[in-house]
Design a protein around this motif. Structure first.
Motif, PDB file in Angstrom:
ATOM      1  N   VAL A  14     -32.741  36.568  45.144  1.00  0.00           N
ATOM      2  CA  VAL A  14     -32.590  35.477  44.183  1.00  0.00           C
ATOM      3  C   VAL A  14     -33.936  34.858  43.821  1.00  0.00           C
ATOM      4  CG1 VAL A  14     -31.517  33.220  43.797  1.00  0.00           C
ATOM      5  CG2 VAL A  14     -30.223  35.050  44.902  1.00  0.00           C
ATOM      6  N   SER A  15     -34.905  34.912  44.724  1.00  0.00           N
ATOM      7  CA  SER A  15     -36.214  34.305  44.439  1.00  0.00           C
ATOM      8  C   SER A  15     -36.929  35.001  43.285  1.00  0.00           C
ATOM      9  CB  SER A  15     -37.098  34.311  45.683  1.00  0.00           C
ATOM     10  OG  SER A  15     -37.472  35.629  46.025  1.00  0.00           O
ATOM     11  N   LYS A  16     -36.444  36.164  42.848  1.00  0.00           N
ATOM     12  CA  LYS A  16     -37.021  36.837  41.686  1.00  0.00           C
ATOM     13  C   LYS A  16     -36.703  36.097  40.396  1.00  0.00           C
ATOM     14  CE  LYS A  16     -36.559  41.465  43.664  1.00  0.00           C
ATOM     15  NZ  LYS A  16     -35.845  42.743  43.545  1.00  0.00           N
ATOM     16  N   TRP A  17     -35.644  35.282  40.408  1.00  0.00           N
ATOM     17  CA  TRP A  17     -35.261  34.658  39.150  1.00  0.00           C
ATOM     18  C   TRP A  17     -34.845  33.202  39.214  1.00  0.00           C
ATOM     19  CZ3 TRP A  17     -29.964  34.509  40.097  1.00  0.00           C
ATOM     20  CH2 TRP A  17     -29.433  35.570  40.842  1.00  0.00           C
ATOM     21  N   ILE A  18     -34.900  32.556  40.361  1.00  0.00           N
ATOM     22  CA  ILE A  18     -34.800  31.097  40.377  1.00  0.00           C
ATOM     23  C   ILE A  18     -35.926  30.544  41.234  1.00  0.00           C
ATOM     24  CG2 ILE A  18     -32.285  31.048  40.039  1.00  0.00           C
ATOM     25  CD1 ILE A  18     -32.076  30.044  42.952  1.00  0.00           C
ATOM     26  N   THR A  19     -36.234  29.283  41.030  1.00  0.00           N
ATOM     27  CA  THR A  19     -37.363  28.682  41.730  1.00  0.00           C
ATOM     28  C   THR A  19     -36.894  27.809  42.886  1.00  0.00           C
ATOM     29  OG1 THR A  19     -37.340  26.919  40.096  1.00  0.00           O
ATOM     30  CG2 THR A  19     -38.903  28.701  39.736  1.00  0.00           C
ATOM     31  N   PHE A  20     -37.492  28.006  44.033  1.00  0.00           N
ATOM     32  CA  PHE A  20     -37.298  27.144  45.195  1.00  0.00           C
ATOM     33  C   PHE A  20     -38.444  27.413  46.159  1.00  0.00           C
ATOM     34  CE2 PHE A  20     -34.961  31.036  46.025  1.00  0.00           C
ATOM     35  CZ  PHE A  20     -35.314  31.372  47.311  1.00  0.00           C
ATOM     36  N   ASN A  21     -38.671  26.503  47.073  1.00  0.00           N
ATOM     37  CA  ASN A  21     -39.759  26.618  48.039  1.00  0.00           C
ATOM     38  C   ASN A  21     -39.350  27.606  49.136  1.00  0.00           C
ATOM     39  OD1 ASN A  21     -41.696  26.362  49.995  1.00  0.00           O
ATOM     40  ND2 ASN A  21     -41.538  24.135  50.187  1.00  0.00           N
ATOM     41  N   ASP A  50     -32.769  28.237  34.961  1.00  0.00           N
ATOM     42  CA  ASP A  50     -32.296  28.914  36.172  1.00  0.00           C
ATOM     43  C   ASP A  50     -30.814  29.291  36.065  1.00  0.00           C
ATOM     44  OD1 ASP A  50     -34.717  28.964  37.478  1.00  0.00           O
ATOM     45  OD2 ASP A  50     -34.277  27.259  38.782  1.00  0.00           O
ATOM     46  N   HIS A  51     -30.050  28.560  35.274  1.00  0.00           N
ATOM     47  CA  HIS A  51     -28.627  28.869  35.104  1.00  0.00           C
ATOM     48  C   HIS A  51     -28.406  30.146  34.281  1.00  0.00           C
ATOM     49  CE1 HIS A  51     -27.996  24.590  36.221  1.00  0.00           C
ATOM     50  NE2 HIS A  51     -26.904  25.092  36.776  1.00  0.00           N
ATOM     51  N   PHE A  52     -29.377  30.540  33.477  1.00  0.00           N
ATOM     52  CA  PHE A  52     -29.154  31.656  32.550  1.00  0.00           C
ATOM     53  C   PHE A  52     -28.930  32.992  33.255  1.00  0.00           C
ATOM     54  CE2 PHE A  52     -30.074  28.592  29.455  1.00  0.00           C
ATOM     55  CZ  PHE A  52     -29.519  29.067  28.275  1.00  0.00           C
ATOM     56  N   LYS A  53     -29.576  33.225  34.363  1.00  0.00           N
ATOM     57  CA  LYS A  53     -29.316  34.458  35.104  1.00  0.00           C
ATOM     58  C   LYS A  53     -27.868  34.465  35.595  1.00  0.00           C
ATOM     59  CE  LYS A  53     -30.577  38.341  37.083  1.00  0.00           C
ATOM     60  NZ  LYS A  53     -31.119  39.492  36.375  1.00  0.00           N
ATOM     61  N   PHE A  54     -27.395  33.332  36.078  1.00  0.00           N
ATOM     62  CA  PHE A  54     -26.017  33.244  36.533  1.00  0.00           C
ATOM     63  C   PHE A  54     -25.040  33.395  35.368  1.00  0.00           C
ATOM     64  CE2 PHE A  54     -28.432  30.850  39.735  1.00  0.00           C
ATOM     65  CZ  PHE A  54     -28.130  31.627  40.839  1.00  0.00           C
ATOM     66  N   ASP A 103     -30.544  39.682  32.396  1.00  0.00           N
ATOM     67  CA  ASP A 103     -29.461  40.665  32.442  1.00  0.00           C
ATOM     68  C   ASP A 103     -28.625  40.447  33.691  1.00  0.00           C
ATOM     69  OD1 ASP A 103     -30.749  41.913  34.591  1.00  0.00           O
ATOM     70  OD2 ASP A 103     -31.698  43.393  33.314  1.00  0.00           O
ATOM     71  N   SER A 104     -27.524  41.163  33.786  1.00  0.00           N
ATOM     72  CA  SER A 104     -26.588  40.946  34.896  1.00  0.00           C
ATOM     73  C   SER A 104     -26.954  41.709  36.168  1.00  0.00           C
ATOM     74  CB  SER A 104     -25.169  41.307  34.460  1.00  0.00           C
ATOM     75  OG  SER A 104     -25.123  42.651  34.041  1.00  0.00           O
ATOM     76  N   ASP A 105     -28.072  42.419  36.158  1.00  0.00           N
ATOM     77  CA  ASP A 105     -28.537  43.145  37.342  1.00  0.00           C
ATOM     78  C   ASP A 105     -29.229  42.168  38.286  1.00  0.00           C
ATOM     79  OD1 ASP A 105     -29.719  44.763  39.249  1.00  0.00           O
ATOM     80  OD2 ASP A 105     -30.844  45.972  37.818  1.00  0.00           O
ATOM     81  N   ILE A 106     -28.657  41.960  39.470  1.00  0.00           N
ATOM     82  CA  ILE A 106     -29.218  40.960  40.382  1.00  0.00           C
ATOM     83  C   ILE A 106     -30.554  41.384  40.972  1.00  0.00           C
ATOM     84  CG2 ILE A 106     -26.998  39.929  40.993  1.00  0.00           C
ATOM     85  CD1 ILE A 106     -27.196  41.490  43.648  1.00  0.00           C
ATOM     86  N   THR A 107     -30.929  42.649  40.825  1.00  0.00           N
ATOM     87  CA  THR A 107     -32.209  43.098  41.378  1.00  0.00           C
ATOM     88  C   THR A 107     -33.363  42.949  40.388  1.00  0.00           C
ATOM     89  OG1 THR A 107     -31.878  45.394  40.692  1.00  0.00           O
ATOM     90  CG2 THR A 107     -31.053  44.754  42.880  1.00  0.00           C
ATOM     91  N   SER A 108     -33.062  42.608  39.145  1.00  0.00           N
ATOM     92  CA  SER A 108     -34.141  42.501  38.152  1.00  0.00           C
ATOM     93  C   SER A 108     -34.667  41.081  38.053  1.00  0.00           C
ATOM     94  CB  SER A 108     -33.655  42.971  36.779  1.00  0.00           C
ATOM     95  OG  SER A 108     -32.658  42.101  36.294  1.00  0.00           O
ATOM     96  N   SER A 109     -35.933  40.971  37.687  1.00  0.00           N
ATOM     97  CA  SER A 109     -36.545  39.649  37.517  1.00  0.00           C
ATOM     98  C   SER A 109     -36.420  39.238  36.055  1.00  0.00           C
ATOM     99  CB  SER A 109     -38.008  39.680  37.941  1.00  0.00           C
ATOM    100  OG  SER A 109     -38.727  40.574  37.131  1.00  0.00           O
ATOM    101  N   THR A 110     -36.841  38.028  35.739  1.00  0.00           N
ATOM    102  CA  THR A 110     -36.725  37.511  34.376  1.00  0.00           C
ATOM    103  C   THR A 110     -38.097  37.141  33.823  1.00  0.00           C
ATOM    104  OG1 THR A 110     -36.290  35.322  35.253  1.00  0.00           O
ATOM    105  CG2 THR A 110     -34.374  36.655  34.685  1.00  0.00           C
ATOM    106  N   GLN A 111     -38.969  38.098  33.756  1.00  0.00           N
ATOM    107  CA  GLN A 111     -40.307  37.857  33.227  1.00  0.00           C
ATOM    108  C   GLN A 111     -40.249  37.730  31.695  1.00  0.00           C
ATOM    109  OE1 GLN A 111     -42.962  37.321  35.211  1.00  0.00           O
ATOM    110  NE2 GLN A 111     -41.485  37.502  36.856  1.00  0.00           N
ATOM    111  N   PRO A 112     -41.056  36.841  31.115  1.00  0.00           N
ATOM    112  CA  PRO A 112     -41.082  36.725  29.655  1.00  0.00           C
ATOM    113  C   PRO A 112     -41.560  38.023  28.994  1.00  0.00           C
ATOM    114  CG  PRO A 112     -42.236  34.896  30.704  1.00  0.00           C
ATOM    115  CD  PRO A 112     -41.943  35.903  31.773  1.00  0.00           C
ATOM    116  N   VAL A 113     -41.039  38.289  27.802  1.00  0.00           N
ATOM    117  CA  VAL A 113     -41.395  39.475  27.028  1.00  0.00           C
ATOM    118  C   VAL A 113     -42.013  39.012  25.722  1.00  0.00           C
ATOM    119  CG1 VAL A 113     -40.507  41.550  25.895  1.00  0.00           C
ATOM    120  CG2 VAL A 113     -39.467  40.755  28.033  1.00  0.00           C
TER     121      VAL A 113
END
Length: 196
Positions: free
Chosen positions: A86-93, A121-125, A148-158
């Motif tokens: 989850v740390s690939k696409w939401i922020t927390f310490n 952060d809600h958009f991945k969910f 995207d709906s793949d939980i293994t992918s990150s959400t880097q800007p394009v």
């Protein structure tokens, strides 16, 4: 033709310092026949946008249904997926062992509270809940975020100059301050002559 006003929203950090030849969100939407659909500005706008995008598919009837689906997605993922994924696409310490659970609970709680804004952060969910790819455009930016709906992918800007809109994407537009709107493809009407 639907005429939806394209407003410029100015806020700190909303403009990219990229070169002049870069395509910004508004240009990209225009060139790809995508238009913004007005939704209420009541704190539930991201969820109203989900209704516009998915109601015809029978997935949701109103914004409360959309909120509940996203909340269920957060709850299920918190139980089934590690904090490292989850740390690939939401922020927390990540140094704090309780931070992951607190952040997931905060996101979950916000989904269940009426008039509580969605965060990026809600958009991945959202993409996981609706099993789709959501593309988030932001006013004046030269990049988009693809969820995207793949939980293994990150959400880097394009970068928009490299991005290609594809059939099956669901678009959202963020004004850079406080409002999300769904995007829909505009298809020109055929003239009577073309229909024969």
């Amino acid at each position: 033709r639907v005429n939806v006003p394209m407003q410029e929203v100015t806020c700190l950090g909303a403009r990219s310092p990229d070169v002049a030849s870069s395509v910004n969100s508004e240009q990209f939407l225009h060139e790809n026949n995508l238009f913004r659909v007005n939704v209420p500005t009541d704190g539930n706008c991201a969820y109203h946008a989900l209704v516009v995008l998915f109601q015809q598919k029978g997935l949701v009837d109103d914004y409360k249904d959309a909120r509940l689906l996203v909340a269920e997605s957060i709850f299920k993922l918190h139980q089934d997926v590690s904090s490292e994924e989850v740390s690939k696409w939401i922020t927390f310490n990540s140094d704090d062992p309780q931070a992951y659970s607190r952040r997931m609970f905060e996101l979950y709680k916000r989904c269940l509270q009426d008039e509580e804004w969605a965060s990026t952060d809600h958009f991945k969910f959202m993409s996981i809940a609706f099993d789709c790819t959501i593309v988030l455009f932001t006013a004046g930016h030269t990049r988009v975020q693809v969820f995207d709906s793949d939980i293994t992918s990150s959400t880097q800007p394009v970068d928009l100059s490299e991005f290609v809109w594809q059939e099956g994407y669901y678009g959202m537009y963020f004004n850079g301050v406080n409002h999300f709107e769904p995007l829909q493809k505009w298809l020109p009407r055929r003239s009577k002559r073309q229909c024969r």
